[in-house]
Design a protein around this motif. Sequence first.
Motif, PDB file in Angstrom:
ATOM      1  N   SER A 182       0.819  -1.203   0.000  1.00 15.29           N
ATOM      2  CA  SER A 182       0.000   0.000   0.000  1.00 15.29           C
ATOM      3  C   SER A 182       0.857   1.258   0.000  1.00 15.29           C
ATOM      4  CB  SER A 182      -0.935  -0.001   1.223  1.00 15.29           C
ATOM      5  OG  SER A 182      -1.687   1.185   1.277  1.00 15.29           O
ATOM      6  N   ARG A 183       1.869   1.296   0.860  1.00 15.33           N
ATOM      7  CA  ARG A 183       2.738   2.471   0.920  1.00 15.33           C
ATOM      8  C   ARG A 183       3.570   2.602  -0.348  1.00 15.33           C
ATOM      9  NH1 ARG A 183       6.403   4.009   5.628  1.00 15.33           N
ATOM     10  NH2 ARG A 183       6.155   6.020   4.591  1.00 15.33           N
ATOM     11  N   LEU A 184       3.982   1.473  -0.907  1.00 12.18           N
ATOM     12  CA  LEU A 184       4.743   1.519  -2.147  1.00 12.18           C
ATOM     13  C   LEU A 184       3.892   2.071  -3.274  1.00 12.18           C
ATOM     14  CD1 LEU A 184       7.469   0.875  -3.425  1.00 12.18           C
ATOM     15  CD2 LEU A 184       6.591  -1.405  -3.959  1.00 12.18           C
ATOM     16  N   ARG A 185       2.621   1.697  -3.290  1.00 16.01           N
ATOM     17  CA  ARG A 185       1.691   2.200  -4.304  1.00 16.01           C
ATOM     18  C   ARG A 185       1.549   3.723  -4.181  1.00 16.01           C
ATOM     19  NH1 ARG A 185      -2.288  -0.808  -2.969  1.00 16.01           N
ATOM     20  NH2 ARG A 185      -1.776  -2.473  -4.411  1.00 16.01           N
ATOM     21  N   GLU A 186       1.423   4.203  -2.960  1.00 18.66           N
ATOM     22  CA  GLU A 186       1.299   5.644  -2.730  1.00 18.66           C
ATOM     23  C   GLU A 186       2.567   6.372  -3.154  1.00 18.66           C
ATOM     24  OE1 GLU A 186       0.431   5.958   1.400  1.00 18.66           O
ATOM     25  OE2 GLU A 186      -1.609   5.153   1.216  1.00 18.66           O
ATOM     26  N   LEU A 187       3.708   5.795  -2.830  1.00 14.32           N
ATOM     27  CA  LEU A 187       4.982   6.403  -3.193  1.00 14.32           C
ATOM     28  C   LEU A 187       5.141   6.475  -4.704  1.00 14.32           C
ATOM     29  CD1 LEU A 187       7.734   7.452  -2.130  1.00 14.32           C
ATOM     30  CD2 LEU A 187       8.557   5.095  -2.271  1.00 14.32           C
ATOM     31  N   ALA A 188       4.802   5.388  -5.388  1.00 16.53           N
ATOM     32  CA  ALA A 188       4.901   5.361  -6.846  1.00 16.53           C
ATOM     33  C   ALA A 188       3.993   6.403  -7.479  1.00 16.53           C
ATOM     34  CB  ALA A 188       4.552   3.968  -7.372  1.00 16.53           C
ATOM     35  N   ALA A 189       2.808   6.597  -6.900  1.00 15.13           N
ATOM     36  CA  ALA A 189       1.868   7.573  -7.441  1.00 15.13           C
ATOM     37  C   ALA A 189       2.416   8.991  -7.306  1.00 15.13           C
ATOM     38  CB  ALA A 189       0.524   7.454  -6.726  1.00 15.13           C
ATOM     39  N   VAL A 190       3.088   9.270  -6.191  1.00 20.38           N
ATOM     40  CA  VAL A 190       3.696  10.596  -5.993  1.00 20.38           C
ATOM     41  C   VAL A 190       4.773  10.838  -7.051  1.00 20.38           C
ATOM     42  CG1 VAL A 190       5.179  11.952  -4.465  1.00 20.38           C
ATOM     43  CG2 VAL A 190       3.178  10.774  -3.541  1.00 20.38           C
ATOM     44  N   ILE A 191       5.629   9.855  -7.243  1.00 20.38           N
ATOM     45  CA  ILE A 191       6.720   9.999  -8.210  1.00 20.38           C
ATOM     46  C   ILE A 191       6.170  10.179  -9.624  1.00 20.38           C
ATOM     47  CG2 ILE A 191       8.699   8.831  -9.254  1.00 20.38           C
ATOM     48  CD1 ILE A 191       9.066   7.410  -6.507  1.00 20.38           C
ATOM     49  N   GLU A 192       5.165   9.380  -9.973  1.00 16.76           N
ATOM     50  CA  GLU A 192       4.566   9.501 -11.300  1.00 16.76           C
ATOM     51  C   GLU A 192       3.902  10.868 -11.465  1.00 16.76           C
ATOM     52  OE1 GLU A 192       3.553   7.258 -14.987  1.00 16.76           O
ATOM     53  OE2 GLU A 192       5.198   7.460 -13.559  1.00 16.76           O
ATOM     54  N   GLY A 193       3.311  11.371 -10.399  1.00  9.89           N
ATOM     55  CA  GLY A 193       2.710  12.703 -10.454  1.00  9.89           C
ATOM     56  C   GLY A 193       3.723  13.783 -10.725  1.00  9.89           C
ATOM     57  N   LEU A 194       4.901  13.668 -10.145  1.00  7.32           N
ATOM     58  CA  LEU A 194       5.960  14.651 -10.386  1.00  7.32           C
ATOM     59  C   LEU A 194       6.478  14.553 -11.813  1.00  7.32           C
ATOM     60  CD1 LEU A 194       7.954  14.502  -7.024  1.00  7.32           C
ATOM     61  CD2 LEU A 194       6.420  16.315  -7.828  1.00  7.32           C
ATOM     62  N   ARG A 195       6.491  13.347 -12.369  1.00  4.87           N
ATOM     63  CA  ARG A 195       6.858  13.197 -13.774  1.00  4.87           C
ATOM     64  C   ARG A 195       5.843  13.918 -14.666  1.00  4.87           C
ATOM     65  NH1 ARG A 195       7.243   7.608 -15.991  1.00  4.87           N
ATOM     66  NH2 ARG A 195       8.608   8.594 -17.545  1.00  4.87           N
ATOM     67  N   GLN A 196       4.569  13.720 -14.371  1.00  7.93           N
ATOM     68  CA  GLN A 196       3.528  14.364 -15.171  1.00  7.93           C
ATOM     69  C   GLN A 196       3.593  15.876 -15.027  1.00  7.93           C
ATOM     70  OE1 GLN A 196      -0.235  12.625 -14.133  1.00  7.93           O
ATOM     71  NE2 GLN A 196       0.127  10.797 -15.381  1.00  7.93           N
ATOM     72  N   GLU A 197       3.844  16.335 -13.831  1.00 13.17           N
ATOM     73  CA  GLU A 197       3.969  17.774 -13.576  1.00 13.17           C
ATOM     74  C   GLU A 197       5.074  18.369 -14.443  1.00 13.17           C
ATOM     75  OE1 GLU A 197       4.087  19.099  -9.376  1.00 13.17           O
ATOM     76  OE2 GLU A 197       5.970  20.065  -9.947  1.00 13.17           O
ATOM     77  N   ALA A 198       6.199  17.667 -14.521  1.00 12.77           N
ATOM     78  CA  ALA A 198       7.339  18.172 -15.302  1.00 12.77           C
ATOM     79  C   ALA A 198       7.089  18.130 -16.793  1.00 12.77           C
ATOM     80  CB  ALA A 198       8.578  17.345 -14.968  1.00 12.77           C
ATOM     81  N   ALA A 199       6.227  17.218 -17.220  1.00 15.95           N
ATOM     82  CA  ALA A 199       5.973  17.052 -18.662  1.00 15.95           C
ATOM     83  C   ALA A 199       4.941  18.029 -19.197  1.00 15.95           C
ATOM     84  CB  ALA A 199       5.517  15.618 -18.945  1.00 15.95           C
ATOM     85  N   ARG A 200       4.282  18.765 -18.313  1.00 11.32           N
ATOM     86  CA  ARG A 200       3.236  19.689 -18.782  1.00 11.32           C
ATOM     87  C   ARG A 200       3.823  20.858 -19.532  1.00 11.32           C
ATOM     88  NH1 ARG A 200       0.905  19.367 -13.075  1.00 11.32           N
ATOM     89  NH2 ARG A 200      -0.435  17.544 -13.155  1.00 11.32           N
TER      90      ARG A 200
END
Length: 200
Positions: free
Chosen positions: A182-200
Amino acid sequence: MTSLLDFAATLLLLVPTVALAQSESPPQMGADLKLVDQFQQTHQITDHVGEVVVLVFGDRHATKECRKLGEGLHVLFHPAAANLPENEGHLAPVRPLRGLTAENPGPNVRVIPVACTGPVPKPIRTVLQKQFAKGSPHVPVWLDFDNSLRGTFGLKEGEPNIAIFDSRGSFRKLETGSFDDSRLRELAAVIEGLRQEAAR
Protein backbone atom coordinates in the motif's frame (compact mmCIF):
# COMPACT_ATOMS: atom_id res chain seq x y z
CA MET A 1 4.72 -8.78 0.94
CA THR A 2 4.74 -9.71 -2.75
CA SER A 3 7.98 -9.55 -4.70
CA LEU A 4 8.79 -5.97 -5.64
CA LEU A 5 9.82 -7.09 -9.12
CA ASP A 6 6.51 -8.85 -9.69
CA PHE A 7 4.58 -6.03 -8.10
CA ALA A 8 6.29 -3.49 -10.38
CA ALA A 9 4.72 -4.97 -13.50
CA THR A 10 1.19 -3.79 -12.65
CA LEU A 11 1.52 -1.19 -9.91
CA LEU A 12 1.41 2.00 -11.97
CA LEU A 13 -1.57 0.78 -13.95
CA LEU A 14 -3.65 0.32 -10.81
CA VAL A 15 -3.27 3.65 -9.06
CA PRO A 16 -3.92 7.28 -9.90
CA THR A 17 -1.05 9.70 -9.70
CA VAL A 18 -0.81 12.08 -6.78
CA ALA A 19 -0.35 15.78 -7.41
CA LEU A 20 1.74 17.54 -4.79
CA ALA A 21 0.97 21.14 -4.06
CA GLN A 22 3.15 23.54 -6.01
CA SER A 23 4.41 26.86 -4.75
CA GLU A 24 6.03 29.81 -6.49
CA SER A 25 9.24 29.11 -4.57
CA PRO A 26 9.47 25.34 -3.96
CA PRO A 27 11.59 24.26 -0.97
CA GLN A 28 15.31 24.09 -1.73
CA MET A 29 16.06 21.82 1.24
CA GLY A 30 18.79 19.38 0.34
CA ALA A 31 19.48 20.86 -3.09
CA ASP A 32 22.99 21.88 -2.03
CA LEU A 33 23.97 18.46 -0.66
CA LYS A 34 27.32 17.24 -1.97
CA LEU A 35 28.21 13.62 -1.36
CA VAL A 36 30.99 11.38 -2.64
CA ASP A 37 30.42 7.89 -4.00
CA GLN A 38 32.45 4.68 -3.78
CA PHE A 39 34.42 5.74 -6.86
CA GLN A 40 35.44 9.04 -5.21
CA GLN A 41 33.17 11.05 -7.51
CA THR A 42 31.24 13.99 -6.03
CA HIS A 43 27.49 14.24 -6.63
CA GLN A 44 24.64 16.63 -5.87
CA ILE A 45 20.94 16.85 -6.63
CA THR A 46 21.44 19.62 -9.18
CA ASP A 47 23.40 17.19 -11.36
CA HIS A 48 20.03 15.63 -12.19
CA VAL A 49 17.86 18.60 -13.10
CA GLY A 50 15.27 17.33 -15.58
CA GLU A 51 14.84 14.06 -13.70
CA VAL A 52 12.74 13.13 -10.67
CA VAL A 53 15.30 12.14 -8.03
CA VAL A 54 14.57 9.63 -5.29
CA LEU A 55 17.18 9.30 -2.55
CA VAL A 56 16.87 6.02 -0.68
CA PHE A 57 18.99 6.37 2.45
CA GLY A 58 19.58 4.63 5.74
CA ASP A 59 22.11 3.51 8.31
CA ARG A 60 23.94 0.17 8.21
CA HIS A 61 21.06 -1.60 9.94
CA ALA A 62 18.76 -0.62 7.07
CA THR A 63 21.10 -1.67 4.25
CA LYS A 64 19.16 -4.75 3.15
CA GLU A 65 15.74 -3.05 3.15
CA CYS A 66 17.10 0.08 1.44
CA ARG A 67 18.66 -1.99 -1.33
CA LYS A 68 15.49 -4.02 -1.85
CA LEU A 69 13.34 -0.89 -1.94
CA GLY A 70 15.73 1.01 -4.22
CA GLU A 71 15.99 -1.85 -6.70
CA GLY A 72 12.23 -2.31 -6.67
CA LEU A 73 11.60 1.38 -7.36
CA HIS A 74 14.14 1.37 -10.18
CA VAL A 75 12.47 -1.61 -11.86
CA LEU A 76 9.05 -0.05 -11.29
CA PHE A 77 9.96 2.91 -13.49
CA HIS A 78 12.45 1.02 -15.70
CA PRO A 79 10.70 -2.35 -16.31
CA ALA A 80 13.32 -3.63 -18.76
CA ALA A 81 15.86 -3.65 -15.92
CA ALA A 82 14.16 -6.71 -14.44
CA ASN A 83 15.54 -8.86 -17.26
CA LEU A 84 19.02 -7.36 -17.46
CA PRO A 85 22.24 -7.96 -15.51
CA GLU A 86 23.16 -5.25 -13.03
CA ASN A 87 25.81 -3.73 -15.29
CA GLU A 88 23.07 -3.03 -17.85
CA GLY A 89 19.96 -2.76 -15.68
CA HIS A 90 20.86 0.64 -14.25
CA LEU A 91 20.88 1.99 -17.82
CA ALA A 92 17.44 0.66 -18.77
CA PRO A 93 15.07 3.23 -20.33
CA VAL A 94 12.38 4.86 -18.24
CA ARG A 95 8.78 3.69 -18.60
CA PRO A 96 6.88 6.21 -20.79
CA LEU A 97 4.24 8.37 -19.17
CA ARG A 98 0.70 7.54 -20.24
CA GLY A 99 0.09 8.92 -23.69
CA LEU A 100 3.81 9.22 -24.50
CA THR A 101 6.14 6.94 -26.42
CA ALA A 102 9.46 5.21 -25.85
CA GLU A 103 11.05 7.86 -28.07
CA ASN A 104 9.65 10.63 -25.86
CA PRO A 105 8.93 8.95 -22.50
CA GLY A 106 8.88 11.99 -20.23
CA PRO A 107 11.21 12.68 -17.29
CA ASN A 108 13.46 9.93 -16.02
CA VAL A 109 13.29 8.69 -12.43
CA ARG A 110 16.72 8.56 -10.85
CA VAL A 111 16.75 6.28 -7.80
CA ILE A 112 19.93 6.93 -5.84
CA PRO A 113 21.10 4.74 -2.94
CA VAL A 114 22.76 6.62 -0.09
CA ALA A 115 24.64 4.95 2.76
CA CYS A 116 24.60 7.03 5.93
CA THR A 117 27.87 5.96 7.50
CA GLY A 118 28.36 8.96 9.75
CA PRO A 119 31.78 10.43 10.55
CA VAL A 120 34.65 7.97 10.22
CA PRO A 121 38.45 8.48 10.02
CA LYS A 122 39.80 9.00 6.50
CA PRO A 123 41.54 5.59 6.36
CA ILE A 124 38.21 3.94 7.21
CA ARG A 125 36.49 6.00 4.50
CA THR A 126 38.87 4.51 1.97
CA VAL A 127 38.15 0.99 3.21
CA LEU A 128 34.39 1.61 3.06
CA GLN A 129 34.62 2.99 -0.46
CA LYS A 130 36.48 -0.12 -1.60
CA GLN A 131 33.86 -2.34 0.05
CA PHE A 132 31.01 -0.47 -1.65
CA ALA A 133 32.86 -0.57 -4.99
CA LYS A 134 33.12 -4.35 -4.65
CA GLY A 135 29.47 -4.73 -3.64
CA SER A 136 28.15 -2.26 -6.23
CA PRO A 137 30.65 -2.05 -9.12
CA HIS A 138 28.26 -0.40 -11.57
CA VAL A 139 25.74 1.69 -9.62
CA PRO A 140 27.07 4.71 -7.72
CA VAL A 141 26.24 4.68 -4.02
CA TRP A 142 26.41 8.09 -2.40
CA LEU A 143 28.20 7.97 0.94
CA ASP A 144 27.16 10.36 3.69
CA PHE A 145 30.20 10.68 5.92
CA ASP A 146 29.06 13.98 7.45
CA ASN A 147 25.50 13.18 8.60
CA SER A 148 24.24 15.64 5.98
CA LEU A 149 20.99 13.75 5.33
CA ARG A 150 20.36 13.19 9.03
CA GLY A 151 20.83 16.90 9.66
CA THR A 152 18.66 17.95 6.72
CA PHE A 153 15.82 15.44 6.78
CA GLY A 154 16.26 13.41 9.94
CA LEU A 155 16.98 9.69 9.88
CA LYS A 156 14.79 6.84 11.06
CA GLU A 157 17.37 4.33 12.18
CA GLY A 158 17.17 0.74 11.00
CA GLU A 159 14.60 1.51 8.30
CA PRO A 160 14.55 3.06 4.81
CA ASN A 161 14.24 6.82 4.43
CA ILE A 162 13.21 8.46 1.15
CA ALA A 163 13.60 12.05 -0.04
CA ILE A 164 11.99 12.96 -3.35
CA PHE A 165 13.03 15.90 -5.54
CA ASP A 166 11.18 17.18 -8.59
CA SER A 167 12.71 17.79 -12.01
CA ARG A 168 13.84 21.27 -10.96
CA GLY A 169 15.87 19.87 -8.07
CA SER A 170 13.39 21.06 -5.44
CA PHE A 171 12.62 18.89 -2.43
CA ARG A 172 9.01 17.72 -2.47
CA LYS A 173 8.42 14.81 -0.08
CA LEU A 174 9.96 12.75 2.73
CA GLU A 175 8.91 9.20 3.64
CA THR A 176 10.37 6.91 6.30
CA GLY A 177 9.79 3.45 7.71
CA SER A 178 8.86 0.13 6.20
CA PHE A 179 6.99 -0.06 2.88
CA ASP A 180 4.25 -2.59 2.33
CA ASP A 181 2.37 -2.80 -0.97
CA SER A 182 0.00 0.00 0.00
CA ARG A 183 2.74 2.47 0.92
CA LEU A 184 4.74 1.52 -2.15
CA ARG A 185 1.69 2.20 -4.30
CA GLU A 186 1.30 5.64 -2.73
CA LEU A 187 4.98 6.40 -3.19
CA ALA A 188 4.90 5.36 -6.85
CA ALA A 189 1.87 7.57 -7.44
CA VAL A 190 3.70 10.60 -5.99
CA ILE A 191 6.72 10.00 -8.21
CA GLU A 192 4.57 9.50 -11.30
CA GLY A 193 2.71 12.70 -10.45
CA LEU A 194 5.96 14.65 -10.39
CA ARG A 195 6.86 13.20 -13.77
CA GLN A 196 3.53 14.36 -15.17
CA GLU A 197 3.97 17.77 -13.58
CA ALA A 198 7.34 18.17 -15.30
CA ALA A 199 5.97 17.05 -18.66
CA ARG A 200 3.24 19.69 -18.78
